[in-house]
Design an enzyme around this catalytic site. Sequence first.
Site, PDB file in Angstrom:
ATOM      1  CD  GLU A 267      -2.478   1.349   2.698  1.00  0.00           C
ATOM      2  OE1 GLU A 267      -3.518   2.012   2.747  1.00  0.00           O
ATOM      3  OE2 GLU A 267      -1.984   0.764   3.698  1.00  0.00           O
ATOM      4  CE  LYS A 344      -6.991   1.645   3.885  1.00  0.00           C
ATOM      5  NZ  LYS A 344      -5.707   2.162   4.441  1.00  0.00           N
ATOM      6  CB  CYS A 378      -3.924  -1.330   4.764  1.00  0.00           C
ATOM      7  SG  CYS A 378      -2.978  -1.153   6.302  1.00  0.00           S
TER       8      CYS A 378
END
Length: 517
Positions: A267, A344, A378
């Site tokens: 990321e 995300k 993440c």
Amino acid sequence: MNDQKPRLLIRPLQQSDFAAVAALSALVYGSGYSHDMVRGQLGNFPEGQFVAEYDGKVVGHCATFRIDEATAMAPHSWREISAGGYAARHDPLGKWLYGMEVCVDPEFRGLRIGRRLYDQRKKLCQSLELKGIVFVGRLPGLKRKLRQHGTVEEYVAAVESARVRDATLSFQLRNGFEVRGVIPDYLPSDVESMGYGVRLVWRNPQRAENPVVRLNQKRGTLPDSVRVATVQYQQRRIDDFAAFAQQVEYFVDIAADYRSDFVVFPELFTLQLLSVANEPLSPAESLRTLTQYTEQLREMLKRLAVAYNINIIGGSHPTYVEDGDIHNVCYVALRDGSLHTQEKLHPTPNERHWWKITGGEQAAAILTDCGPIGVMICYDSEFPELARHLVDQGALMLFVPFCTDVRQGYLRVRYCCQARAVENQCYVVTSGNVGNLPGVTNFDIQYAQSGIFTPVDFPFPPDGIAAICTENTEQVAFADLRLDALVEFRANGTVLNLKDRRHDLYQTTWAVVDNKN
């Protein structure tokens, strides 16, 4: 002198076996199959009939035929479903294999001949690419124990939970069959079972239940094994985008040299580009500065994926979206030249506060030449609903680029990723940044130990770790992930997390959003 002739042989039924099979069934049941019945079984479905031969003597018999699902799952009697023992209900287009008979000479039951015949059935089912095997089994302990259990259903439940042993049903359960209800008047002459039978099902592990995965299997596009490489990426100062591209290409080249199907980057690995200008900007201004590299990054990833014949999970990069917000986006470049995106969905509190990043609104599985995959960036991995949503779409592997500054943050991601692997019966691959950029504004410290995680069961490593990097050291970890083992595990594992979900108690509903991929 060695005698290499096998004493015990499982082989196809032949015409010369008719008398032996009739005699065997009479020995086992008192009244057996006639020659005409056995002839009918062989004539209707020759590849579905087997015998066990020991020292030249037929000591076991197995009869099957193909059938459609609606007929197999409806209430029926043995005489009705088997057409009186002739297997005349055989349907050449049926998607299920119906097991109408397995019998073994009592004198030879210590040789596990029954299990061998069931294994032969399973091989036939898989070779024909059928959904599975269905049959109705006996309950020889029912008459003796019904009074203490009250109902047939309660007796079956007691056997399933291993509180009671039934000579036949317990054997079927150990062989991977699942109970699918009780059928009354299945075989009225079976006094021990009081005429009852229990429907049992074995699902073909080579025919995945998820329709997306099954379609890949049918097309022959789902490989048995996939090699993945995760890059634990060292941050270092660079002078321009070309230097960044050179570093990325180096790792793509390494992964391709080892014939990897996927290579994964962390990321926000493009934070390295902040060292190019290194201006004293606010966090939000720094992120906006990075967005100017978006098109270069996209083109680089597409070029490398094609040039090195590898699928690239391109970490993530801050990107302007149509409404003017900045999203944290993972670009997935496939080796066919296509480019896919996954935003995300859950920015962390710091990302929202300091960097003004907002979350995306969709999560779609990506179809690759190695089967469907999913990406969680993440913090997304810490929300089980997202992983389940991707797996429900067919994903067999989940890729998690992450960026964490301290060990606690890293361990949150790792533990959640290992939980996602267990609860979704899938592989999870993580990739993080290491190293620091002293003097570069808005670049924090980095902590990572990238890894490749599996479910925890017999086909996989005992600790659920296929490969893991040394913490805080730049390196690449590789692992071969068996997709065929994963599909079989989902059908016949020690635990069956996907099958055993209580849809009657809970479910998650996702908003309908246009898929922009």
